[in-house]
Enzyme design. Sequence first.
Site, PDB file in Angstrom:
ATOM      1  N   CYS A  73     -53.767 -36.969 -64.699  1.00  0.00           N
ATOM      2  CA  CYS A  73     -52.253 -37.206 -65.093  1.00  0.00           C
ATOM      3  C   CYS A  73     -51.623 -36.129 -65.269  1.00  0.00           C
ATOM      4  CB  CYS A  73     -52.116 -38.339 -66.117  1.00  0.00           C
ATOM      5  SG  CYS A  73     -53.003 -39.899 -65.653  1.00  0.00           S
TER       6      CYS A  73
HETATM    7  C1  BEZ Z   1     -57.011 -39.295 -65.374  1.00  0.00           C
HETATM    8  O1  BEZ Z   1     -55.835 -39.096 -65.384  1.00  0.00           O
HETATM    9  O2  BEZ Z   1     -57.844 -38.028 -65.448  1.00  0.00           O
HETATM   10  C2  BEZ Z   1     -57.354 -40.609 -65.506  1.00  0.00           C
HETATM   11  C3  BEZ Z   1     -56.905 -41.455 -66.355  1.00  0.00           C
HETATM   12  C4  BEZ Z   1     -57.326 -42.830 -66.669  1.00  0.00           C
HETATM   13  C5  BEZ Z   1     -58.679 -43.069 -65.952  1.00  0.00           C
HETATM   14  C6  BEZ Z   1     -59.226 -42.110 -65.153  1.00  0.00           C
HETATM   15  C7  BEZ Z   1     -58.758 -40.824 -65.232  1.00  0.00           C
END
Ligand code: BEZ
Length: 212
Positions: free
Chosen positions: A45
Amino acid sequence: MSIRLGDTAPDFTAQTTLGEVHFHDWLGTSWGVLFSHPKDFTPVCTTELGYVARIKPEFDRRNVKVIGLSVDSVESHLKWEKDIEETQGTAVNFPMIGDADRTVANLYDMIHPNANDTLTVRSVFIIGPDKKVKLSLTYPASTGRNFDELLRVIDSLQLTAYQKVATPANWKNGEDVIIVPSLSNDDAKQLFPEGWDEKKPYLRLVKQPTAK
Ligand code: BEZ
């Protein structure tokens, strides 16, 4: 109930990192991109929001407003944005909805309980100036989205809206486009006086016009 293409994008009022937003009023006559991410302070994210901030001028140029969302609070978004600026080199320059009570996530069916029963998936909605949904897509949490592809879709949607052309497989800006089948040859002559390459009566290729 999931949202389908052509549906009116549900309206809402929400608190964001840039103040309260009344969604339809905020969109005004612009196009819009509403996208969710699973959680603040997560790696994929962080890269996504940094990238969207970096290419925001490309959305602006196309008259598209961008707004993000997760089920975290506005306070959490604001703290995380410092990390995004530090690690991605661009400050977040668009509003992020704090949707801790999941009002907007539920309206847009962004929580898919069999994937994760509390977090939003990576949803994207492109909304036209008529407030109708033009694209929806859903990515898993572990895969960062291709935001250049969203710009490509917006270019295609705007060409269709303003110039009555569709775009072929893997089309890139500047390549030939397709006269929409609903346009008769007589009407096409008015719009494309220099003519077109008719491979079949239903497959008429023409040089890409400018979007507006
Ligand atoms: C991420 O943004 O890295 C992420 C968020 C939730 C679950 C897995 C990865």
